[in-house]
Design an enzyme around this catalytic site. Structure first.
Site, short mmCIF file in Angstrom:
data_model
loop_
_atom_site.label_atom_id
_atom_site.label_comp_id
_atom_site.label_asym_id
_atom_site.label_seq_id
_atom_site.Cartn_x
_atom_site.Cartn_y
_atom_site.Cartn_z
N HIS A 1 -5.68 19.33 -7.74
CA HIS A 1 -4.65 20.33 -7.43
C HIS A 1 -4.32 21.23 -8.63
CE1 HIS A 1 -1.86 17.48 -9.29
NE2 HIS A 1 -0.96 18.42 -9.31
N LYS B 1 -5.47 24.80 -14.25
CA LYS B 1 -4.90 24.77 -15.61
C LYS B 1 -5.98 24.86 -16.68
CE LYS B 1 -0.44 22.84 -14.55
NZ LYS B 1 0.43 21.67 -14.47
FE LIG Z 1 0.54 22.62 -10.16
#
Ligand SMILES: [Fe+2]
Length: 314
Positions: free
Chosen positions: A183, A187
Site C-alpha cells: 500500500h 514512498k
Molecule cells: Fe499511506
C-alpha cells in the site's frame, strides 16, 4: 576496523546448508566466530547450541544483506516447519517478511522485490487461513517500532485478519494481502528527507508525501503491469475517507473499494499503535477506542467492528 554485530535468533538458522554470512557467538571476551560463511552448517552443530540454551547468535552488520536474502528465501520453510511452536513460527515468518519488505524500499530491482513481497504475503495469508490462532500469534510478534517496511507488513497482517473475518474468498484474500503489503510502495518515489523528517511537516511537504498514493498506483502499473483493480485500489485509495475528506481523489462512500477500506483501517491502527520518534504508541485498546469514537464518519464502521473482534480473538 570496528565490527558491528546484529543479534539474531538461533532458531532462524534452519541448517539450510551453506550460509552466505558468518555466524558469531558472544563471549565475555567478545564475539567469536562460530560458523564461517560458505562452509556447510550441520544440523547437529545448531542443535548443540540450542541444547545449551543459546537462543541468540550474531552476524556482522556488513553481512546483513545476505542474512535478509536468506530470510526471504526461507519464509515458506519456516511456515511449514512442524518442529516450531506457533509463536516461534510467527516470529520467524514475521522477521522474514519484514526483511523481504525492507528489500522493497532498498532493492534496485523493483519487480523482483515485488515478487518477493508477493510470496511473503501469501505465506502469511496461508498460515492465517490454516491455523485459527495464527493471526493473534502474528500480532504478538509484530514490531512496534515504526519503519515504512515494518508498517507495510503489519498492515498486511491486520488486513488479512480482517479479510478472513469478513469471509472473503481465497482469491480476494490473496489480492488483499498483496495490496496491503504494497500500500505504501509509492514512498519509494517520495523525497526521503521529507519522509523521514522528525519535525512537523509544512503544507508543501505534506502535499508531497500525499503523492505516495498515486505514485504507488503508477509503480504497480508501470513496473509490473498490475491490472488487478482490487490491488490498485488498495494502493491508490488507502487514504480516502468515507466522507470525501481523504486523498488523492477525494472520493466518497461506495466509490471506495472494500479493499481500500480494509487497508485504511489497518493503516490508521498501525500508525497510532506504533512508536515514532515524536510519540509514544497508544495501547491497542486506546487505539481501537479512539478510532471508534473519532473516525466513524471516515472509516467503514463494519470493517472497524470486525477488526475489533479479530483483535479480541472473537
Ligand atoms: Fe499511506
Amino acid at each position: 576496523m570496528r565490527q558491528n554485530f546484529i543479534e539474531i535468533p538461533t532458531s532462524i538458522l534452519q541448517a539450510e546448508g551453506i550460509l552466505k554470512f558468518d555466524v558469531f557467538l558472544r563471549s565475555p571476551e567478545g564475539y567469536v566466530l562460530f560458523a564461517a560463511k560458505n562452509v556447510p552448517l550441520e544440523k547437529k552443530v545448531l542443535s548443540g547450541l540450542e541444547s545449551v540454551y543459546i537462543k541468540s547468535v550474531y552476524i556482522d552488520e556488513s553481512d546483513e544483506l545476505f542474512y535478509r536474502e536468506y530470510l526471504g528465501k526461507n519464509i515458506s520453510k519456516f511456515a511449514n516447519d512442524r518442529s516450531l511452536d506457533r509463536d516461534e513460527k510467527s516470529r520467524l515468518m514475521y522477521d522474514a517478511a519484514r526483511s523481504v519488505m525492507r528489500g522493497l524500499f532498498e532493492k534496485e530491482d523493483l519487480p523482483e522485490a515485488i515478487s518477493d513481497v508477493k510470496v511473503a504475503a501469501e505465506v502469511i495469508m496461508d498460515n492465517v487461513l490454516k491455523d485459527e490462532r495464527a493471526f493473534l500469534s502474528l500480532v504478538k510478534a509484530l514490531s512496534y517500532d515504526y519503519y515504512t517496511y515494518t508498517h507495510c507488513i503489519n498492515v498486511a497482517i491486520y488486513s488479512i485478519g480482517i479479510g478472513k473475518f469478513l469471509g472473503l474468498s481465497l482469491d480476494d484474500l490473496r489480492a488483499l494481502a498483496l495490496g496491503a503489503a504494497l500500500h505504501d510502495v509509492g514512498k519509494c518515489h517520495v523525497d526521503q528527507e521529507v519522509l523521514n523528517k522528525q519535525e512537523k511537516l509544512n503544507d508543501e511537504e505534506f502535499n508531497h508525501i500525499k503523492k505516495h498514493a498515486p505514485f504507488g498506483f503508477d509503480i504497480l502499473l508501470d513496473t509490473i503491469g498490475e491490472m488487478d483493480e482490487r490491488i490498485l485500489s488498495a494502493v491508490r485509495h488507502h487514504h480516502e475517507k468515507l466522507d470525501g475528506s481523504g486523498y488523492p481523489d477525494g472520493i466518497k462512500g461506495e466509490k471506495i473499494s472494500t479493499f481500500a477500506r480494509i487497508v485504511a483501517v489497518a493503516d490508521i491502527f498501525d500508525a497510532l499503535n506504533t512508536k515514532r520518534c515524536y510519540k509514544e504508541p497508544m495501547s491497542t485498546f486506546e487505539t481501537l477506542a479512539f478510532m471508534k469514537n473519532n473516525m466513524a464518519s471516515q472509516l467503514d464502521t463494519n470493517i472497524l467492528k470486525s477488526f475489533i473482534l479479530c483483535m479480541s480473538g472473537k
